[in-house]
Scaffold this active site. Structure first.
Site, PDB file in Angstrom:
ATOM      1  N   LYS A   1     -74.299  24.446 -37.801  1.00  0.00           N
ATOM      2  CA  LYS A   1     -74.609  24.024 -39.168  1.00  0.00           C
ATOM      3  C   LYS A   1     -76.049  23.551 -39.264  1.00  0.00           C
ATOM      4  O   LYS A   1     -76.651  23.145 -38.276  1.00  0.00           O
ATOM      5  CB  LYS A   1     -73.634  22.936 -39.614  1.00  0.00           C
ATOM      6  CG  LYS A   1     -73.639  21.727 -38.724  1.00  0.00           C
ATOM      7  CD  LYS A   1     -72.480  20.796 -39.041  1.00  0.00           C
ATOM      8  CE  LYS A   1     -72.557  19.572 -38.173  1.00  0.00           C
ATOM      9  NZ  LYS A   1     -73.828  18.840 -38.275  1.00  0.00           N
TER      10      LYS A   1
ATOM     11  N   CYS B   1     -72.706  12.891 -39.793  1.00  0.00           N
ATOM     12  CA  CYS B   1     -71.930  14.126 -39.719  1.00  0.00           C
ATOM     13  C   CYS B   1     -70.418  13.889 -39.578  1.00  0.00           C
ATOM     14  O   CYS B   1     -69.630  14.622 -40.174  1.00  0.00           O
ATOM     15  CB  CYS B   1     -72.475  15.020 -38.613  1.00  0.00           C
ATOM     16  SG  CYS B   1     -74.104  15.669 -39.075  1.00  0.00           S
TER      17      CYS B   1
ATOM     18  N   ASP C   1     -71.054  17.353 -33.081  1.00  0.00           N
ATOM     19  CA  ASP C   1     -72.456  17.192 -32.653  1.00  0.00           C
ATOM     20  C   ASP C   1     -72.666  16.344 -31.396  1.00  0.00           C
ATOM     21  O   ASP C   1     -73.560  15.491 -31.360  1.00  0.00           O
ATOM     22  CB  ASP C   1     -73.290  16.602 -33.805  1.00  0.00           C
ATOM     23  CG  ASP C   1     -73.345  17.513 -35.028  1.00  0.00           C
ATOM     24  OD1 ASP C   1     -72.720  18.589 -34.998  1.00  0.00           O
ATOM     25  OD2 ASP C   1     -74.006  17.141 -36.022  1.00  0.00           O
TER      26      ASP C   1
HETATM   27  C1  VGL Z   1     -76.789  14.233 -37.827  1.00  0.00           C
HETATM   28  C2  VGL Z   1     -78.671  13.396 -38.822  1.00  0.00           C
HETATM   29  C3  VGL Z   1     -79.248  14.644 -38.832  1.00  0.00           C
HETATM   30  C4  VGL Z   1     -75.434  13.970 -37.269  1.00  0.00           C
HETATM   31  C5  VGL Z   1     -77.342  15.495 -37.840  1.00  0.00           C
HETATM   32  O1  VGL Z   1     -74.942  14.766 -36.448  1.00  0.00           O
HETATM   33  O2  VGL Z   1     -74.829  12.931 -37.653  1.00  0.00           O
HETATM   34  N1  VGL Z   1     -77.450  13.193 -38.333  1.00  0.00           N
HETATM   35  N2  VGL Z   1     -78.571  15.685 -38.336  1.00  0.00           N
END
Ligand code: VGL
Ligand code: ZN
Length: 203
Positions: A110, A154, A12
């Site tokens: 995702k 994540c 991410d």
């Molecule tokens: C994430 C919160 C919501 C992450 C993704 O990538 O850690 N955290 N969505």
């Protein structure tokens, strides 16, 4: 060939988790350079991309009277509510513009089902598997090295699931940054250590 049987899992590294983004992780941009360098040592790199529909149920905006960072009871367990982030097809969902890993083999999206969040790249919050575990086993991967954003969500959930599936897992602390709300970073480290995940530094 380097790092046979090993994957670099890059979590991410997207605009919304970096400076000026909708869910900016403190100092999130700092992971980009180290990850670009590290990735050159890996034949196999997998990128994940948080990828939510506009009505995703992890968004506080979908729950009247609720605010971001509150926890609510979902049918699959406790869910933290977030500001709207990484909406499919929007600039915030794009990878950081300086992320440069042209040889990455797979981009795994995702959180694309409106009712189910997915911190982990291996399984959604309701337990639905993504296929990443099977993909890695098919490629004879035994070692999973984790970097990216956010350490305590994540990255941690993916590392924990990888360890649970029998991979040998490392998290490169200096190529991750955390959100750290309500003790989430300390809790994540404790869970990872208990699973035998190695917390290492790139050096
Ligand atoms: C994430 C919160 C919501 C992450 C993704 O990538 O850690 N955290 N969505
Ligand atoms: Zn998300």
């Amino acid at each position: 060939m380097e790092n046979i049987g090993r994957v670099l899992l890059v979590t991410d590294v997207q605009r919304d988790f970096c400076k000026g983004g909708a869910l900016a992780v403190p100092d999130g941009d700092a992971v980009v350079g180290p990850i670009n360098r590290l990735a050159q040592n890996y034949d196999l790199v997998v990128l994940t991309q948080d990828w939510h529909p506009p009505n995703h149920q992890s968004f506080a905006s979908q729950h009247p009277g609720r605010v971001p960072f509150e926890e609510v009871d979902f049918r699959y367990g406790l869910q933290t509510l977030w500001p709207d982030h990484c909406v499919q097809g929007t600039p915030g969902a794009e990878f950081h513009p300086n992320l440069s890993i042209p040889h990455a083999a797979l981009i795994l999206r995702k959180g694309f089902r409106a009712g189910v969040d997915s911190y982990s790249a291996f399984a959604e919050a309701d337990g639905t598997v993504t296929g990443l575990g099977a993909y890695l086993r098919d490629r004879e991967v035994r070692f999973v090295d984790c970097v990216g954003l956010a350490t305590d969500f994540c990255v941690a959930w993916s590392a924990e699931d990888a360890a649970r599936q029998g991979f040998r897992v490392r998290v490169f602390q200096d190529a991750c940054r955390a959100i750290d709300i309500n003790g989430s970073l300390a809790a994540a480290w404790a869970r990872l250590s208990a699973r035998g995940v190695a917390l290492v530094k790139m050096g």
